[in-house]
Scaffold this motif. Structure first.
Motif, PDB file in Angstrom:
ATOM      1  N   TRP A  43       0.818  -1.215   0.000  1.00 11.88           N
ATOM      2  CA  TRP A  43       0.000   0.000   0.000  1.00 11.88           C
ATOM      3  C   TRP A  43       0.857   1.272   0.000  1.00 11.88           C
ATOM      4  CZ3 TRP A  43       0.613   3.287   4.125  1.00 11.88           C
ATOM      5  CH2 TRP A  43       1.237   2.744   5.259  1.00 11.88           C
ATOM      6  N   THR A  44       2.146   1.155   0.310  1.00  9.98           N
ATOM      7  CA  THR A  44       3.015   2.332   0.284  1.00  9.98           C
ATOM      8  C   THR A  44       3.526   2.645  -1.116  1.00  9.98           C
ATOM      9  OG1 THR A  44       4.900   0.909   0.847  1.00  9.98           O
ATOM     10  CG2 THR A  44       3.807   2.080   2.655  1.00  9.98           C
ATOM     11  N   ASN A  45       3.416   1.680  -2.033  1.00  9.02           N
ATOM     12  CA  ASN A  45       3.890   1.914  -3.394  1.00  9.02           C
ATOM     13  C   ASN A  45       3.224   0.945  -4.362  1.00  9.02           C
ATOM     14  OD1 ASN A  45       5.943   0.744  -5.607  1.00  9.02           O
ATOM     15  ND2 ASN A  45       6.212   2.960  -5.438  1.00  9.02           N
ATOM     16  N   LEU A  46       2.641   1.486  -5.418  1.00 11.54           N
ATOM     17  CA  LEU A  46       2.117   0.668  -6.506  1.00 11.54           C
ATOM     18  C   LEU A  46       2.425   1.409  -7.801  1.00 11.54           C
ATOM     19  CD1 LEU A  46       0.616  -1.926  -7.185  1.00 11.54           C
ATOM     20  CD2 LEU A  46      -1.531  -0.655  -7.072  1.00 11.54           C
ATOM     21  N   GLY A  47       3.241   0.787  -8.640  1.00 13.77           N
ATOM     22  CA  GLY A  47       3.589   1.430  -9.900  1.00 13.77           C
ATOM     23  C   GLY A  47       4.878   2.213  -9.840  1.00 13.77           C
ATOM     24  N   GLY A  48       5.000   3.157 -10.779  1.00 11.67           N
ATOM     25  CA  GLY A  48       6.249   3.886 -10.902  1.00 11.67           C
ATOM     26  C   GLY A  48       7.298   3.015 -11.571  1.00 11.67           C
ATOM     27  N   ASP A  49       8.521   3.096 -11.097  1.00  7.84           N
ATOM     28  CA  ASP A  49       9.613   2.307 -11.661  1.00  7.84           C
ATOM     29  C   ASP A  49      10.447   1.717 -10.526  1.00  7.84           C
ATOM     30  OD1 ASP A  49      10.965   4.496 -10.668  1.00  7.84           O
ATOM     31  OD2 ASP A  49      11.383   5.368 -12.628  1.00  7.84           O
ATOM     32  N   ARG A  50      11.557   1.102 -10.900  1.00  6.97           N
ATOM     33  CA  ARG A  50      12.411   0.463  -9.892  1.00  6.97           C
ATOM     34  C   ARG A  50      12.870   1.467  -8.835  1.00  6.97           C
ATOM     35  NH1 ARG A  50      15.386  -4.267  -9.783  1.00  6.97           N
ATOM     36  NH2 ARG A  50      14.735  -4.707 -11.915  1.00  6.97           N
ATOM     37  N   ALA A  51      13.176   2.693  -9.267  1.00 10.29           N
ATOM     38  CA  ALA A  51      13.628   3.712  -8.322  1.00 10.29           C
ATOM     39  C   ALA A  51      12.538   4.047  -7.316  1.00 10.29           C
ATOM     40  CB  ALA A  51      14.069   4.964  -9.074  1.00 10.29           C
ATOM     41  N   ALA A  52      11.279   4.084  -7.777  1.00 11.73           N
ATOM     42  CA  ALA A  52      10.166   4.372  -6.866  1.00 11.73           C
ATOM     43  C   ALA A  52      10.001   3.266  -5.841  1.00 11.73           C
ATOM     44  CB  ALA A  52       8.877   4.567  -7.659  1.00 11.73           C
ATOM     45  N   ARG A  53      10.133   2.017  -6.280  1.00 16.82           N
ATOM     46  CA  ARG A  53      10.038   0.902  -5.340  1.00 16.82           C
ATOM     47  C   ARG A  53      11.159   0.969  -4.307  1.00 16.82           C
ATOM     48  NH1 ARG A  53       8.786  -2.088  -9.971  1.00 16.82           N
ATOM     49  NH2 ARG A  53      10.935  -2.856 -10.112  1.00 16.82           N
ATOM     50  N   GLN A  54      12.362   1.228  -4.780  1.00 22.28           N
ATOM     51  CA  GLN A  54      13.490   1.305  -3.858  1.00 22.28           C
ATOM     52  C   GLN A  54      13.307   2.445  -2.858  1.00 22.28           C
ATOM     53  OE1 GLN A  54      16.018  -0.705  -3.445  1.00 22.28           O
ATOM     54  NE2 GLN A  54      15.900  -2.013  -5.248  1.00 22.28           N
ATOM     55  N   ALA A  55      12.767   3.576  -3.338  1.00 17.26           N
ATOM     56  CA  ALA A  55      12.560   4.723  -2.450  1.00 17.26           C
ATOM     57  C   ALA A  55      11.505   4.426  -1.396  1.00 17.26           C
ATOM     58  CB  ALA A  55      12.167   5.953  -3.267  1.00 17.26           C
ATOM     59  N   ALA A  56      10.521   3.584  -1.750  1.00 21.11           N
ATOM     60  CA  ALA A  56       9.449   3.241  -0.808  1.00 21.11           C
ATOM     61  C   ALA A  56       9.879   2.186   0.198  1.00 21.11           C
ATOM     62  CB  ALA A  56       8.220   2.757  -1.572  1.00 21.11           C
ATOM     63  N   ALA A  57      10.935   1.448  -0.106  1.00 21.22           N
ATOM     64  CA  ALA A  57      11.356   0.335   0.751  1.00 21.22           C
ATOM     65  C   ALA A  57      11.864   0.844   2.098  1.00 21.22           C
ATOM     66  CB  ALA A  57      12.442  -0.475   0.052  1.00 21.22           C
TER      67      ALA A  57
END
Length: 280
Positions: A43-57
């Motif tokens: 729920w903290t991240n859906l979509g974007g790109d790899r950088a967005a996922r890493q930033a949400a981690a």
């Protein structure tokens, strides 16, 4: 006990997603006074790109340590403590897997704000949907290895799963054998598969295990690397006889149901399928 499943329309902006979760959770708590609330998958991240996922981690503190965590972790802990209820954080993106890989991780907090369970998604979503869209969760995520149950409100035993796990009944049977009465299934279920499989799979898992099922899901459109994708929503609660007793429609919102342990006991007494199993 009363359980509420929260339905979100999250995107790749983590701060906005936390704000949306807070708004929906606090509205549901005020309206329905649940003992347990559950959020969707990642729920903290859906979509974007790899950088967005890493930033949400987030790097999670050692389980049971009481140490501070990241923004999502502290939001979940604070919500539980402020409202004196169990908060199941659906799943968030956890940093720290082997080789820099991520983990899809569920967290459960008790009314004191203590983390009482942590589950990492076992079955990773590597499929091609009926509309031709490919999904390769294993490209970024590391799978979990352990089943997890824990005690929830009123002594109800909770089992933790995430989304694609629902297609593997052996996991749900293992949770039932471990004492589960209510199984949580936070999800980002695709529209293409959800319209045909979402409800029937959840009802089947409820009937097979004679457990309650609470499935909080994401709904609507999001962008992933510039491409539009859709998730099905229809968050629901199902009883051990396979009846859907609460369900959210399209849009953000929530659904709440009362988990009746007497019904669970009656279903299991009158049809003792666990005792009758011969092949597994």
């Amino acid at each position: 006990m009363r359980v509420t499943v929260i339905q979100m329309n999250q995107g790749s902006d983590k701060a906005a997603n936390i704000a949306q979760a807070r708004r929906l959770a606090e509205a549901a708590i005020a309206a329905d006074r649940p003992d347990l609330i559950s959020l969707p998958e990642t729920w903290t991240n859906l979509g974007g790109d790899r950088a967005a996922r890493q930033a949400a981690a987030e790097v999670l503190p050692p389980q049971g340590s009481g140490e501070a965590g990241g923004p999502a972790y502290e939001f979940l802990r604070g919500l539980a403590r402020a409202h004196r209820l169990f908060v199941h954080g659906g799943s968030i993106i956890e940093a720290g897997g082997e080789g820099g890989r991520l983990r899809n991780t569920s967290l459960l907090f008790d009314p004191e704000g203590r983390e009482v369970a942590r589950y990492r998604k076992i079955h990773l979503f590597d499929i091609t949907a009926p509309d031709g869209t490919g999904y390769r969760e294993s490209a970024a995520y590391e799978g979990g290895r352990e089943i997890v149950t824990t005690e929830g409100p009123g002594g109800v035993r909770l089992g933790l799963t995430i989304c694609y796990d629902m297609r593997f009944p052996e996991l749900y049977l293992a949770l039932r054998r471990a004492g589960a009465e209510l199984i949580l299934v936070p999800s980002n279920f695709t529209l293409a598969t959800g319209k045909d499989h979402w409800e029937v799979l959840l009802r089947a898992r409820a009937i097979e295990t004679q457990c309650w099922i609470a499935a909080a899901a994401s709904w609507g459109e999001y962008l992933e690397r510039g491409q539009k994708r859709q998730v099905y929503g229809h968050s629901l609660v199902c009883d051990p006889w396979g009846h859907v007793v609460a369900k959210a429609s399209d849009g953000v919102g929530w659904a709440t149901a009362r988990v009746d342990r007497a019904l669970t006991e009656r279903v299991r007494r009158d049809m003792p399928v666990l005792e009758h199993r011969r092949l597994a």
